[in-house]
Design a protein around this motif. Structure first.
Motif, PDB file in Angstrom:
ATOM      1  N   TYR A  64       0.745  -0.950   0.165  1.00 35.59           N
ATOM      2  CA  TYR A  64      -0.083  -0.010   0.003  1.00 35.59           C
ATOM      3  C   TYR A  64       0.760   1.175   0.135  1.00 35.59           C
ATOM      4  O   TYR A  64       0.674   2.134  -0.803  1.00 35.59           O
ATOM      5  CB  TYR A  64      -1.038   0.162   1.213  1.00 35.59           C
ATOM      6  CG  TYR A  64      -1.941   1.090   1.233  1.00 35.59           C
ATOM      7  CD1 TYR A  64      -2.977   1.375   0.338  1.00 35.59           C
ATOM      8  CD2 TYR A  64      -1.679   2.232   2.198  1.00 35.59           C
ATOM      9  CE1 TYR A  64      -3.644   2.496   0.598  1.00 35.59           C
ATOM     10  CE2 TYR A  64      -2.396   3.349   2.212  1.00 35.59           C
ATOM     11  CZ  TYR A  64      -3.548   3.454   1.521  1.00 35.59           C
ATOM     12  OH  TYR A  64      -4.168   4.569   1.414  1.00 35.59           O
ATOM     13  N   LEU A  65       1.906   1.331   0.759  1.00 30.00           N
ATOM     14  CA  LEU A  65       2.913   2.399   0.941  1.00 30.00           C
ATOM     15  C   LEU A  65       3.623   2.538  -0.497  1.00 30.00           C
ATOM     16  O   LEU A  65       3.828   3.498  -0.869  1.00 30.00           O
ATOM     17  CB  LEU A  65       3.931   2.306   2.029  1.00 30.00           C
ATOM     18  CG  LEU A  65       4.706   3.403   2.011  1.00 30.00           C
ATOM     19  CD1 LEU A  65       4.150   4.378   2.686  1.00 30.00           C
ATOM     20  CD2 LEU A  65       5.975   2.990   3.123  1.00 30.00           C
ATOM     21  N   GLY A  66       3.791   1.369  -0.951  1.00 32.51           N
ATOM     22  CA  GLY A  66       4.632   1.319  -2.388  1.00 32.51           C
ATOM     23  C   GLY A  66       3.438   2.066  -3.383  1.00 32.51           C
ATOM     24  O   GLY A  66       4.136   3.036  -4.315  1.00 32.51           O
ATOM     25  N   ILE A  67       2.290   1.683  -3.316  1.00 32.79           N
ATOM     26  CA  ILE A  67       1.391   2.258  -4.344  1.00 32.79           C
ATOM     27  C   ILE A  67       1.394   3.797  -4.297  1.00 32.79           C
ATOM     28  O   ILE A  67       1.255   4.600  -5.298  1.00 32.79           O
ATOM     29  CB  ILE A  67      -0.035   1.724  -4.326  1.00 32.79           C
ATOM     30  CG1 ILE A  67       0.080   0.202  -4.893  1.00 32.79           C
ATOM     31  CG2 ILE A  67      -1.167   2.203  -5.072  1.00 32.79           C
ATOM     32  CD1 ILE A  67      -0.847  -0.783  -4.795  1.00 32.79           C
ATOM     33  N   VAL A  68       1.125   4.109  -2.902  1.00 34.59           N
ATOM     34  CA  VAL A  68       0.948   5.718  -2.596  1.00 34.59           C
ATOM     35  C   VAL A  68       2.306   6.348  -3.149  1.00 34.59           C
ATOM     36  O   VAL A  68       2.454   7.631  -3.712  1.00 34.59           O
ATOM     37  CB  VAL A  68       0.809   5.900  -1.165  1.00 34.59           C
ATOM     38  CG1 VAL A  68       0.914   7.461  -0.704  1.00 34.59           C
ATOM     39  CG2 VAL A  68      -0.423   5.460  -0.933  1.00 34.59           C
ATOM     40  N   VAL A  69       3.553   5.854  -2.765  1.00 36.90           N
ATOM     41  CA  VAL A  69       4.711   6.420  -3.218  1.00 36.90           C
ATOM     42  C   VAL A  69       4.965   6.590  -4.735  1.00 36.90           C
ATOM     43  O   VAL A  69       5.400   7.776  -5.247  1.00 36.90           O
ATOM     44  CB  VAL A  69       5.831   5.931  -2.380  1.00 36.90           C
ATOM     45  CG1 VAL A  69       7.217   6.388  -3.016  1.00 36.90           C
ATOM     46  CG2 VAL A  69       5.982   6.292  -1.019  1.00 36.90           C
ATOM     47  N   LEU A  70       4.499   5.479  -5.394  1.00 33.50           N
ATOM     48  CA  LEU A  70       4.493   5.459  -6.974  1.00 33.50           C
ATOM     49  C   LEU A  70       3.658   6.506  -7.355  1.00 33.50           C
ATOM     50  O   LEU A  70       3.931   7.314  -8.324  1.00 33.50           O
ATOM     51  CB  LEU A  70       4.240   4.208  -7.455  1.00 33.50           C
ATOM     52  CG  LEU A  70       4.475   3.984  -8.787  1.00 33.50           C
ATOM     53  CD1 LEU A  70       5.711   4.079  -9.287  1.00 33.50           C
ATOM     54  CD2 LEU A  70       3.650   2.404  -9.193  1.00 33.50           C
ATOM     55  N   GLY A  71       2.351   6.577  -6.824  1.00 37.40           N
ATOM     56  CA  GLY A  71       1.457   7.561  -7.193  1.00 37.40           C
ATOM     57  C   GLY A  71       1.938   8.894  -7.032  1.00 37.40           C
ATOM     58  O   GLY A  71       1.698   9.859  -7.954  1.00 37.40           O
ATOM     59  N   LEU A  72       2.514   9.347  -5.804  1.00 37.16           N
ATOM     60  CA  LEU A  72       3.297  10.712  -5.638  1.00 37.16           C
ATOM     61  C   LEU A  72       4.407  10.942  -6.766  1.00 37.16           C
ATOM     62  O   LEU A  72       4.437  12.120  -7.034  1.00 37.16           O
ATOM     63  CB  LEU A  72       3.640  10.856  -4.206  1.00 37.16           C
ATOM     64  CG  LEU A  72       2.594  10.862  -3.140  1.00 37.16           C
ATOM     65  CD1 LEU A  72       3.023  10.609  -1.922  1.00 37.16           C
ATOM     66  CD2 LEU A  72       1.918  12.025  -3.307  1.00 37.16           C
ATOM     67  N   ALA A  73       5.269   9.921  -6.983  1.00 40.96           N
ATOM     68  CA  ALA A  73       6.213   9.937  -7.970  1.00 40.96           C
ATOM     69  C   ALA A  73       5.693  10.436  -9.340  1.00 40.96           C
ATOM     70  O   ALA A  73       6.231  11.423  -9.910  1.00 40.96           O
ATOM     71  CB  ALA A  73       7.255   8.995  -7.817  1.00 40.96           C
ATOM     72  N   ILE A  74       4.692   9.511  -9.548  1.00 42.23           N
ATOM     73  CA  ILE A  74       4.193   9.753 -10.947  1.00 42.23           C
ATOM     74  C   ILE A  74       3.463  11.399 -11.009  1.00 42.23           C
ATOM     75  O   ILE A  74       3.550  11.807 -12.135  1.00 42.23           O
ATOM     76  CB  ILE A  74       3.260   8.561 -11.500  1.00 42.23           C
ATOM     77  CG1 ILE A  74       4.133   7.360 -11.688  1.00 42.23           C
ATOM     78  CG2 ILE A  74       2.244   9.195 -12.692  1.00 42.23           C
ATOM     79  CD1 ILE A  74       3.274   6.174 -11.690  1.00 42.23           C
ATOM     80  N   GLY A  75       2.705  11.702 -10.052  1.00 41.58           N
ATOM     81  CA  GLY A  75       1.849  12.693  -9.872  1.00 41.58           C
ATOM     82  C   GLY A  75       3.180  14.210 -10.000  1.00 41.58           C
ATOM     83  O   GLY A  75       2.848  15.145 -10.517  1.00 41.58           O
ATOM     84  N   TRP A  76       4.112  13.768  -9.144  1.00 43.12           N
ATOM     85  CA  TRP A  76       5.142  14.931  -9.271  1.00 43.12           C
ATOM     86  C   TRP A  76       5.848  15.029 -10.851  1.00 43.12           C
ATOM     87  O   TRP A  76       5.926  16.243 -11.275  1.00 43.12           O
ATOM     88  CB  TRP A  76       6.236  14.647  -8.145  1.00 43.12           C
ATOM     89  CG  TRP A  76       7.441  15.470  -8.193  1.00 43.12           C
ATOM     90  CD1 TRP A  76       8.613  15.596  -8.937  1.00 43.12           C
ATOM     91  CD2 TRP A  76       7.233  16.892  -7.389  1.00 43.12           C
ATOM     92  NE1 TRP A  76       9.176  16.611  -8.505  1.00 43.12           N
ATOM     93  CE2 TRP A  76       8.462  17.244  -7.495  1.00 43.12           C
ATOM     94  CE3 TRP A  76       6.416  17.238  -6.512  1.00 43.12           C
ATOM     95  CZ2 TRP A  76       9.011  18.692  -7.068  1.00 43.12           C
ATOM     96  CZ3 TRP A  76       6.651  18.448  -5.761  1.00 43.12           C
ATOM     97  CH2 TRP A  76       7.917  19.269  -6.051  1.00 43.12           C
ATOM     98  N   THR A  77       6.108  13.935 -11.236  1.00 50.55           N
ATOM     99  CA  THR A  77       6.719  14.025 -12.781  1.00 50.55           C
ATOM    100  C   THR A  77       5.889  14.644 -13.457  1.00 50.55           C
ATOM    101  O   THR A  77       6.227  15.311 -14.489  1.00 50.55           O
ATOM    102  CB  THR A  77       7.083  12.434 -13.050  1.00 50.55           C
ATOM    103  OG1 THR A  77       7.818  11.841 -12.113  1.00 50.55           O
ATOM    104  CG2 THR A  77       7.641  12.577 -14.274  1.00 50.55           C
ATOM    105  N   ILE A  78       4.460  14.271 -13.483  1.00 49.17           N
ATOM    106  CA  ILE A  78       3.605  15.041 -14.374  1.00 49.17           C
ATOM    107  C   ILE A  78       3.362  16.169 -14.084  1.00 49.17           C
ATOM    108  O   ILE A  78       3.140  17.191 -15.035  1.00 49.17           O
ATOM    109  CB  ILE A  78       2.303  14.250 -14.595  1.00 49.17           C
ATOM    110  CG1 ILE A  78       2.403  12.715 -15.173  1.00 49.17           C
ATOM    111  CG2 ILE A  78       1.258  14.779 -15.209  1.00 49.17           C
ATOM    112  CD1 ILE A  78       1.451  11.901 -15.105  1.00 49.17           C
ATOM    113  N   MET A  79       3.074  16.783 -12.839  1.00 44.91           N
ATOM    114  CA  MET A  79       2.810  18.141 -12.493  1.00 44.91           C
ATOM    115  C   MET A  79       3.943  19.302 -12.615  1.00 44.91           C
ATOM    116  O   MET A  79       3.577  20.364 -12.807  1.00 44.91           O
ATOM    117  CB  MET A  79       2.163  18.244 -11.026  1.00 44.91           C
ATOM    118  CG  MET A  79       1.224  17.384 -10.982  1.00 44.91           C
ATOM    119  SD  MET A  79      -0.213  18.106 -11.580  1.00 44.91           S
ATOM    120  CE  MET A  79      -1.032  19.195 -10.318  1.00 44.91           C
ATOM    121  N   VAL A  80       5.051  18.944 -12.526  1.00 44.23           N
ATOM    122  CA  VAL A  80       6.395  19.808 -11.975  1.00 44.23           C
ATOM    123  C   VAL A  80       6.961  19.743 -13.681  1.00 44.23           C
ATOM    124  O   VAL A  80       7.410  18.624 -14.263  1.00 44.23           O
ATOM    125  CB  VAL A  80       7.558  19.412 -11.292  1.00 44.23           C
ATOM    126  CG1 VAL A  80       8.568  20.371 -11.297  1.00 44.23           C
ATOM    127  CG2 VAL A  80       6.517  19.219  -9.848  1.00 44.23           C
TER     128      VAL A  80
END
Length: 84
Positions: A64-80
């Motif tokens: 679960y933590l891995g999915i959250v971190v992966l989602g945050l990393a993908i979101g950061w990559t897309i948003m920034v």
């Protein structure tokens, strides 16, 4: 109009509602439901929780933590935007 943030949020919501939320609901129903408490005697004869159950719970939370971190990393990559 920049569609990247909208797309990122939409994908994140879809992943959460489609994968994470049902998994959490199933886990909490299993954890709080009427299940047999798995316990074994250790070498001293004292009942201890079954380690397979504990490992399963830890693996679930790690995934679960891995999915959250992966989602945050993908979101950061897309948003920034990329510098340069």
């Amino acid at each position: 109009m920049d569609l990247k943030p909208i797309l990122a949020v939409t994908v994140g919501i879809a992943i959460y509602r489609g994968i994470v939320s049902p998994m959490l609901a199933r886990y909490f129903a299993w954890r709080d439901g009427p299940r047999v408490q798995a316990a074994r005697r250790n070498w001293r004869g004292i009942y201890v929780p079954d380690l397979n159950v504990k490992r399963g719970e830890r693996l679930f939370w790690l995934a679960y933590l891995g999915i959250v971190v992966l989602g945050l990393a993908i979101g950061w990559t897309i948003m920034v935007p990329a510098a340069g």
